[in-house]
Scaffold this active site. Structure first.
Site, PDB file in Angstrom:
ATOM      1  NE  ARG A   1      -7.254  -9.925 -32.545  1.00 21.75           N
ATOM      2  CZ  ARG A   1      -7.184  -9.039 -33.527  1.00 21.75           C
ATOM      3  NH1 ARG A   1      -7.185  -7.738 -33.238  1.00 21.75           N
ATOM      4  NH2 ARG A   1      -7.116  -9.442 -34.776  1.00 21.75           N
TER       5      ARG A   1
ATOM      6  NE  ARG B   1     -14.531  -7.242 -36.167  1.00 20.31           N
ATOM      7  CZ  ARG B   1     -13.508  -6.690 -36.774  1.00 20.31           C
ATOM      8  NH1 ARG B   1     -13.075  -7.170 -37.925  1.00 20.31           N
ATOM      9  NH2 ARG B   1     -12.899  -5.632 -36.241  1.00 20.31           N
TER      10      ARG B   1
ATOM     11  CD  GLN C   1      -3.223  -8.843 -38.008  1.00 24.99           C
ATOM     12  OE1 GLN C   1      -3.206  -9.705 -37.139  1.00 24.99           O
ATOM     13  NE2 GLN C   1      -4.042  -7.815 -37.961  1.00 24.99           N
TER      14      GLN C   1
ATOM     15  CE  LYS D   1      -7.535  -0.710 -38.726  1.00 23.60           C
ATOM     16  NZ  LYS D   1      -7.124  -1.922 -37.993  1.00 23.60           N
ATOM     17  CB  SER D   2      -3.378  -2.593 -44.308  1.00 28.12           C
ATOM     18  OG  SER D   2      -4.330  -3.419 -43.721  1.00 28.12           O
TER      19      SER D   2
ATOM     20  NE  ARG E   1     -13.132  -2.815 -40.100  1.00 25.66           N
ATOM     21  CZ  ARG E   1     -11.799  -2.984 -40.052  1.00 25.66           C
ATOM     22  NH1 ARG E   1     -11.297  -4.008 -39.407  1.00 25.66           N
ATOM     23  NH2 ARG E   1     -10.991  -2.119 -40.652  1.00 25.66           N
TER      24      ARG E   1
ATOM     25  N   GLY F   1      -4.029  -5.464 -33.640  1.00 16.75           N
ATOM     26  CA  GLY F   1      -3.429  -6.759 -33.944  1.00 16.75           C
ATOM     27  C   GLY F   1      -2.332  -6.605 -34.985  1.00 16.75           C
TER      28      GLY F   1
ATOM     29  CG  ASP G   1     -10.425  -6.404 -41.681  1.00 18.00           C
ATOM     30  OD1 ASP G   1     -10.416  -7.356 -40.875  1.00 18.00           O
ATOM     31  OD2 ASP G   1      -9.405  -5.779 -41.997  1.00 18.00           O
TER      32      ASP G   1
ATOM     33  CE  LYS H   1      -9.804 -11.027 -38.720  1.00 19.11           C
ATOM     34  NZ  LYS H   1      -8.423 -10.895 -39.150  1.00 19.11           N
TER      35      LYS H   1
HETATM   36  C1  S3P Z   1      -4.444  -6.940 -41.627  1.00 14.56           C
HETATM   37  C2  S3P Z   1      -4.731  -8.273 -41.839  1.00 14.56           C
HETATM   38  C3  S3P Z   1      -5.988  -8.918 -41.418  1.00 14.56           C
HETATM   39  C4  S3P Z   1      -7.064  -7.892 -41.095  1.00 14.56           C
HETATM   40  C5  S3P Z   1      -6.537  -6.759 -40.262  1.00 14.56           C
HETATM   41  C6  S3P Z   1      -5.420  -6.031 -40.995  1.00 14.56           C
HETATM   42  C7  S3P Z   1      -3.155  -6.386 -42.082  1.00 14.56           C
HETATM   43  O1  S3P Z   1      -5.766  -9.703 -40.263  1.00 14.56           O
HETATM   44  O2  S3P Z   1      -8.138  -8.514 -40.432  1.00 14.56           O
HETATM   45  O3  S3P Z   1      -7.564  -5.831 -39.966  1.00 14.56           O
HETATM   46  O4  S3P Z   1      -3.010  -5.156 -42.176  1.00 14.56           O
HETATM   47  O5  S3P Z   1      -2.247  -7.190 -42.370  1.00 14.56           O
HETATM   48  P1  S3P Z   1      -5.265 -11.227 -40.351  1.00 14.56           P
HETATM   49  O6  S3P Z   1      -3.906 -11.224 -40.896  1.00 14.56           O
HETATM   50  O7  S3P Z   1      -5.307 -11.730 -38.932  1.00 14.56           O
HETATM   51  O8  S3P Z   1      -6.264 -11.922 -41.220  1.00 14.56           O
END
Ligand code: S3P
Length: 442
Positions: free
Chosen positions: A125, A353, A172, A24-25, A399, A97, A322, A349
């Site tokens: 959030r 969680r 993020q 996903k990232s 999740r 997010g 995650d 999140k």
């Molecule tokens: C992600 C960073 C993480 C993760 C999210 C995906 C990303 O969040 O929890 O599912 O793709 O950069 P945070 O940056 O808030 O830790």
């Protein structure tokens, strides 16, 4: 009730090979960066989930052409800040997010206000974690409710050097500022607590002027604006965060073995493997490869007995961020009391969680000791659930749904798990893969 999953029995022993959906990232980063290139970018194995569709719809709203085919997706970038859009534009990050925070980085030059909205979960959030650093670029933000969506962004006209200290270990936040750096004529310098480094690796691959100095705790990143970014193709590997549910399913099912093919094992993402191995899990990485700076391998998992509790080193938190819900389930089945510290970020999140994970374990008959930023889990290796457990009202967190399903398939009891469609945000094939592993389950 279409979106309710009932589980009445444990999964049978299995010996299988599977593939999980694309990371996903990486999928969201590819969509956003492709929109800034010139030419046609193509991605194979792009995650076809609601979060990624939200990213695609967002760049389409911003004037970028996208074509989706059966085996790949094409994006026709318009260059850096090449967005073209009508007045009063609203973009919708839905549940994501990552999209909501990263897209703001690409909008720091927007000459007109753009409104960003999200679903019920995303609207709860915190967005100040990205708007505070982005204001350093001269950007203005307008909120209806302080630090929450919906918000509007109005871009800046003049740019200076920006220095930003990212101290949460949030990829993020780091990536949002990195994307902003593409539009800034000044040098952007980031001191970042360790977090996933996919953006850095893609920037390097795309020859965007980036310098990185790594120390044990922090990365020091300097970025200068590139003249242009060349179009690029990308083969997205499988997602370790999705794989984690099947890793624990296998560990907790007797006489079972699973091979998960072609998964991203970037060291900033595999805290879950280190943690589970410390607890006694049998996991090995086979057929390791490098792909554009990312590490990829097959993961072989065997059922494991005699699991032991863990005092989890907080330096692993970011690389397992995650995966804690499914790690908590492992701890529930390990001998002894597991302790997880400095994990308050879990309550930031898609749902809280840390609190909900603890609540689900309590429903299963597992004792927990919860504080604002830690949890102790009193494991029961021989746990057998006989009662009915109903999981609902959890902000449709994908999740939470998947952790509950794996708990039901490995610990027994009768379960009613609501909001099955939540898996569509990150892992639409989740239930299909369970049925492939054991066609008599579910
Ligand atoms: C992600 C960073 C993480 C993760 C999210 C995906 C990303 O969040 O929890 O599912 O793709 O950069 P945070 O940056 O808030 O830790």
């Amino acid at each position: 009730m279409k979106s309710l999953l009932k589980v009445n029995k444990k999964i049978n022993s299995f010996n299988q090979e599977i593939k999980v959906d694309g990371d996903k990232s990486l999928s969201i980063r590819w969509v956003l960066l492709a929109s800034q290139t010139i030419g046609r970018c193509r991605a194979y194995n792009l995650l076809m989930s609601e979060d990624v569709f939200a990213a695609i719809d967002t760049i389409k709203e911003l004037g970028i052409k996208v074509k989706i085919y059966k085996d790949y997706c094409d994006i026709f970038g318009n260059g850096i800040n090449g967005f073209k859009y009508k007045k009063n534009l609203t973009i919708n990050a839905k549940n994501s997010g990552t999209l909501g925070r990263l897209i703001l980085g690409l909008l720091i030059k927007s000459p007109q206000k753009i409104k960003l909205i999200g679903d019920k979960s995303l609207s709860k959030r915190d967005f100040s974690r990205v708007t505070i650093p982005l204001k350093k670029f001269g950007v203005k933000f307008f909120y209806k409710k302080k630090n929450k969506l919906p918000l509007s962004i109005l871009g800046s006209k003049s740019f200076k050097d920006v220095k930003y200290f990212e101290n949460r270990g949030s990829a993020q936040c780091k990536s949002s500022v990195m994307l902003a750096a593409l539009n800034s004529s000044g040098t952007t310098s980031i001191k970042a607590k360790k977090s996933r480094n996919h953006s850095e690796l893609i920037f390097k691959y795309l020859k965007i002027p980036i310098k990185i100095k790594e120390t044990k705790k922090f990365d020091f990143i300097d970025i200068k604006q590139p003249k242009k970014i060349k179009a690029f193709d990308y083969k997205i590997p499988g997602d370790i965060s999705s794989s984690a549910f099947f890793i624990v399913l296998t560990i907790l099912t007797t006489n079972s073995k699973l091979l998960i093919k072609n998964v991203n094992i970037n060291s900033s993402r595999i805290g879950v493997i280190s943690i589970l191995k410390k607890m006694g899990a049998k996991i090995s990485l086979k057929n390791k490869k490098n792909y554009r700076g990312e590490k990829i391998s097959d993961i072989l998992i065997k059922s494991s007995q005699n699991l032991k509790a863990i005092n989890c080193p907080p330096e692993l938190n970011s690389s397992a961020i995650d995966e804690f819900l499914i790690i908590f389930l492992m701890a529930a089945r390990a001998k002894g009391i597991s302790h997880f510290r400095n994990v308050s970020e879990l309550n930031q999140k898609e749902s809280p969680r840390l609190d909900l994970g603890s609540k689900i374990l309590n429903m299963m008959g597992i004792k927990t000791e919860l504080t604002k930023d830690s949890i102790k889990i009193h494991g029961q290796p021989n746990l057998k659930i006989t009662k009915l457990i109903i999981i609902k009202d959890y902000l449709k967190d994908h999740r939470i749904f998947m952790m509950s399903t794996i708990a039901a398939l490995t610990c027994g009891g009768k379960w009613e798990i609501h909001d099955k469609d939540s898996i569509n945000t990150s892992f639409p094939s989740f239930l299909k893969i369970i049925r492939k592993i054991d066609n008599k389950s579910l």
